[in-house]
Design an enzyme around this catalytic site. Structure first.
Site, PDB file in Angstrom:
ATOM      1  N   ASP A 169       0.766  -1.156  -0.053  1.00 29.24           N
ATOM      2  CA  ASP A 169      -0.108  -0.121  -0.078  1.00 29.24           C
ATOM      3  C   ASP A 169       0.795   1.291   0.039  1.00 29.24           C
ATOM      4  O   ASP A 169       0.702   2.076   0.825  1.00 29.24           O
ATOM      5  CB  ASP A 169      -1.013  -0.166   1.313  1.00 29.24           C
ATOM      6  CG  ASP A 169      -1.679   1.133   1.311  1.00 29.24           C
ATOM      7  OD1 ASP A 169      -2.318   1.601   0.487  1.00 29.24           O
ATOM      8  OD2 ASP A 169      -2.082   1.576   2.482  1.00 29.24           O
ATOM      9  N   GLU A 400       3.951  -7.849   7.197  1.00 24.65           N
ATOM     10  CA  GLU A 400       2.519  -8.603   6.898  1.00 24.65           C
ATOM     11  C   GLU A 400       2.642  -9.433   5.710  1.00 24.65           C
ATOM     12  O   GLU A 400       2.046  -9.576   4.649  1.00 24.65           O
ATOM     13  CB  GLU A 400       1.686  -7.466   6.152  1.00 24.65           C
ATOM     14  CG  GLU A 400       1.307  -6.496   7.294  1.00 24.65           C
ATOM     15  CD  GLU A 400      -0.140  -5.622   7.246  1.00 24.65           C
ATOM     16  OE1 GLU A 400      -0.449  -5.525   6.049  1.00 24.65           O
ATOM     17  OE2 GLU A 400      -0.576  -5.323   8.132  1.00 24.65           O
ATOM     18  N   TYR A 457      -5.876  -3.399  13.078  1.00 23.20           N
ATOM     19  CA  TYR A 457      -7.043  -2.351  12.732  1.00 23.20           C
ATOM     20  C   TYR A 457      -8.073  -2.379  13.488  1.00 23.20           C
ATOM     21  O   TYR A 457      -9.318  -1.933  12.571  1.00 23.20           O
ATOM     22  CB  TYR A 457      -6.892  -1.882  11.165  1.00 23.20           C
ATOM     23  CG  TYR A 457      -5.467  -1.484  10.624  1.00 23.20           C
ATOM     24  CD1 TYR A 457      -5.173   0.031  10.744  1.00 23.20           C
ATOM     25  CD2 TYR A 457      -4.325  -2.267  10.450  1.00 23.20           C
ATOM     26  CE1 TYR A 457      -4.165   0.429  10.099  1.00 23.20           C
ATOM     27  CE2 TYR A 457      -3.003  -1.640   9.846  1.00 23.20           C
ATOM     28  CZ  TYR A 457      -3.086  -0.265   9.849  1.00 23.20           C
ATOM     29  OH  TYR A 457      -1.887   0.368   9.431  1.00 23.20           O
ATOM     30  N   GLU A 492       1.272  -1.191  13.900  1.00 17.03           N
ATOM     31  CA  GLU A 492       0.478  -0.331  13.305  1.00 17.03           C
ATOM     32  C   GLU A 492      -0.937  -0.378  13.539  1.00 17.03           C
ATOM     33  O   GLU A 492      -1.192  -1.327  14.023  1.00 17.03           O
ATOM     34  CB  GLU A 492       0.349  -0.797  11.754  1.00 17.03           C
ATOM     35  CG  GLU A 492       1.455  -0.596  10.896  1.00 17.03           C
ATOM     36  CD  GLU A 492       1.515  -1.188   9.426  1.00 17.03           C
ATOM     37  OE1 GLU A 492       0.165  -1.070   8.995  1.00 17.03           O
ATOM     38  OE2 GLU A 492       2.282  -1.392   8.683  1.00 17.03           O
TER      39      GLU A 492
HETATM   40  C1  GCB Z   1      -0.878  -2.453   6.749  1.00 18.45           C
HETATM   41  C2  GCB Z   1       0.169  -2.186   6.075  1.00 18.45           C
HETATM   42  C3  GCB Z   1       0.576  -0.708   5.519  1.00 18.45           C
HETATM   43  C4  GCB Z   1      -0.788   0.056   5.132  1.00 18.45           C
HETATM   44  C5  GCB Z   1      -1.894   0.111   6.237  1.00 18.45           C
HETATM   45  C6  GCB Z   1      -3.208   0.800   5.713  1.00 18.45           C
HETATM   46  O1  GCB Z   1      -1.397  -2.937   7.443  1.00 18.45           O
HETATM   47  O2  GCB Z   1       1.319  -2.745   6.658  1.00 18.45           O
HETATM   48  O3  GCB Z   1       1.531  -0.732   4.416  1.00 18.45           O
HETATM   49  O4  GCB Z   1      -0.665   1.169   4.629  1.00 18.45           O
HETATM   50  O5  GCB Z   1      -2.110  -1.270   6.658  1.00 18.45           O
HETATM   51  O6  GCB Z   1      -3.310   1.863   5.870  1.00 18.45           O
HETATM   52  O7  GCB Z   1      -4.005   0.010   5.274  1.00 18.45           O
END
Ligand code: GCB
Length: 583
Positions: A169, A400, A457, A492
């Site tokens: 991403d 990931e 997330y 993250e």
């Molecule tokens: C993740 C990735 C990262 C993305 C992020 C997102 O888990 O490691 O590269 O940018 O999520 O914002 O979706």
């Protein structure tokens, strides 16, 4: 590989500037800035959409004063693959876009003469590149719509035309993204210096050299006073009453080691510090350390991923403003200038390989031998480049991977890399692997590391907008990891946020929601001493491939792409002021 240096014995001439450039298929040479990604330097849509080769060229002169020296060219990073020629003849080639390579030209260009330097850059990504491209025809975050004949036909057309489908991403920026330098050094010269300091002031050292000569090392304190010296290519020095390299807001004290070999001299700044994992803690200089600071990208307007000292200094000063003390070089090794800055400013770094997106389902050999061999090489090159930086306290093998679909295969791929990192690193730093949000109970690879890093997330990609449910789920998962008895970093977590979008009742994408989201998740982290790090995603908004989930890039920054704080940046600034978790 040593960073270029100008000193009494060596010279480094930066060839940065405006070079000639053309995309494959174009006739006319156009101006291009080096170092920088080429993609955002023109309004021509081909610059962003291009797949395949692009050509750079410049003319340089080897100064007459370089007579008798070993002369070489050093490329700090060309993304992704490079083939270099000199006056039309092949000089060298390099695979991978984030680490340096060098080629000797002593016998190819006479001192006082000029030469054409041409670099062919390939930006194609696939199953055997790092980062990984998805050859199967699905863009990251794109909708597959499998089985619809017209969509399948469209995907076939894309494949025939050639298409890059990043399995990651961030925008697939390409080009000569870091400086190119012309180097001169004595023919008998220092090839490498390795330093392994310990808290009692002893510093094991080794000098690798080419040619005849005798070696010596002197150590100077920050005021330039000599504090230790030794003869020979390897041995141990002893600094009396050493001052330690302490992370921000402590003093990141730096010594200088001056290695000499025959006529050659190389000076290296280093710090005395130790890092190790004990139980569920990471100890820095024997004291529990808590990582707090947003993950980054090398990303800025116009330059793409191009190195820029002004951007780097601005970012590190914003880290100070945030009261942050650490970041991960998501998702590739960063420019050496940034690591030197972090050494100086006391910002702790987790250095990551470019292995992002390995093992997507349907990729054919997701854990294949060819990729593993290349991955080992990249890991070795990264450690060789960064091993002496006091700021680097941990290696991240990658980000990931799919560790869930084939857990045993994933373990068999990642664990040997873990062992290799320990074998290769003279300072034997802890090693981590950053896990994806998946069924963590199936994962064998991530829990086998020294430190468990997980990207989560809750409240964003799942349980979207429901913060009490996100907290419930986060706590349940933390219960699971706590039993492992290892330190964990929430590597993250974040929420896309459009700067300037507000709501009194926080809803997704507003600045208020981003701040509330972080408060909710942080409340879960605060209850758990084994959580030794919180590294929000991301420091600043950044460029990505276009797609239905990305409006002008990824908006999870605490800052906008031009580094203006959102509400959550102010929240973290307060939270991290005098933050002493676990100490
Ligand atoms: C993740 C990735 C990262 C993305 C992020 C997102 O888990 O490691 O590269 O940018 O999520 O914002 O979706």
């Amino acid at each position: 590989m040593l960073y270029p240096q100008t000193n009494a014995a060596r010279a480094a001439i930066d060839l940065s500037g405006v070079w000639d450039f053309r995309l494959d298929g174009q006739e006319r040479w156009q101006p291009i800035a080096v170092p920088a990604s080429y993609n955002d330097q023109s309004a021509d849509p081909a610059y962003r959409a291009h797949v395949g080769l692009a050509f750079y060229r410049t003319r340089f002169t080897v100064p007459a004063a370089f007579a008798g020296k070993r002369v070489s060219l050093r490329f700090d990073a060309v993304t992704h693959d490079a083939r270099v020629s000199l006056n039309g003849a092949p000089l060298c080639a390099h695979r991978g876009g984030f680490l340096p390579f060098e080629a000797e030209i002593t016998d190819l260009v006479a001192p006082g003469e000029s030469a054409w330097l041409e670099i062919e850059v390939d930006n194609r990504i696939g199953h055997h590149t790092l980062p990984v491209g998805n050859e199967g025809g699905t863009a990251f975050f794109g909708s597959d719509n499998p089985g619809i004949p017209s969509v399948e036909a469209g995907k076939r057309l894309q494949r025939e035309r050639g298409v890059n489908l990043p399995n990651f991403d961030f925008f697939n920026y390409a080009g000569v993204t870091r400086p190119v330098r012309l180097l001169a050094m004595p023919r008998a010269h220092i090839e490498d210096v390795t330093l392994v300091p310990s808290l009692d002031g002893r510093v094991r050292y080794e000098i690798a050299a080419a040619g005849e000569g005798s070696a010596r090392v002197q150590i100077f304190d920050a005021d330039g006073a000599p504090v230790a010296e030794a003869e020979g290519e390897r041995g141990t020095l002893s600094i009396p009453q050493p001052k330690l390299w302490e992370p921000w807001p402590g003093t990141p004290y730096l010594y200088t080691a001056r290695a000499t070999f025959g006529e050659d001299v190389y000076e290296l700044r280093f710090g005395v510090r130790e890092v190790r994992v004990e139980g569920a803690k990471v100890l820095l200089n024997g004291k529990p350390f808590h990582f707090h600071g947003p993950c980054k990208h090398e990303d800025s307007p116009f330059r793409g991923r191009g190195t820029d000292d002004c951007v780097n200094v601005t970012d590190i000063n914003l880290f100070h403003w945030l009261n942050a003390n650490a970041f991960r070089t998501s998702h590739y090794p960063y420019a050496e200038e940034m690591l030197a800055l972090c050494d100086r400013e006391g910002i702790v770094v987790i250095a990551e390989t470019p292995a992002v997106g390995i093992g997507a389902p349907g990729e054919g050999e997701p854990y294949g031998w060819a990729l593993a061999a290349y991955h080992r090489q990249v890991l070795a090159d990264m450690i060789a480049r960064d091993k002496n930086h006091p700021c680097v306290v941990m290696w991240s093998l990658g980000n990931e991977p799919n560790t869930e679909a084939l857990p045993q295969e994933a373990y068999d791929y990642w664990h040997p890399l873990y062992e290799l990192a320990h074998r290769l690193d003279p300072q034997n730093r802890p090693v981590t692997l950053v896990g994806c949000q998946n069924d963590y109970t199936r994962d064998l690879a991530v829990p086998s590391m020294d430190v468990v890093s997980v990207n989560r997330y809750y409240g964003w990609y799942n349980l979207s907008g429901d913060l009490p449910a996100a907290q419930y789920a986060m706590r349940m998962e933390l219960d699971y990891w706590e039993k492992l008895g290892k330190p964990l970093i929430l590597s993250e977590y974040g929420a896309d946020t459009v700067a300037g979008l507000h709501a009194a009742a926080p809803e997704m994408f507003t600045e208020e929601f981003q701040a509330e989201y972080y408060k909710a998740i942080n409340a879960c982290l605060d209850e758990r001493p084994f959580v030794v790090g919180e590294t929000p995603w991301n420091f600043a908004d950044f460029g990505t491939q276009q797609g239905p989930m990305r409006a002008g890039g990824n908006r999870k920054g605490l800052f906008t792409r031009d580094r203006r704080p959102k509400l959550a940046a102010h929240y973290f600034r307060e939270r991290w002021k005098d933050f002493h978790k676990g100490e």
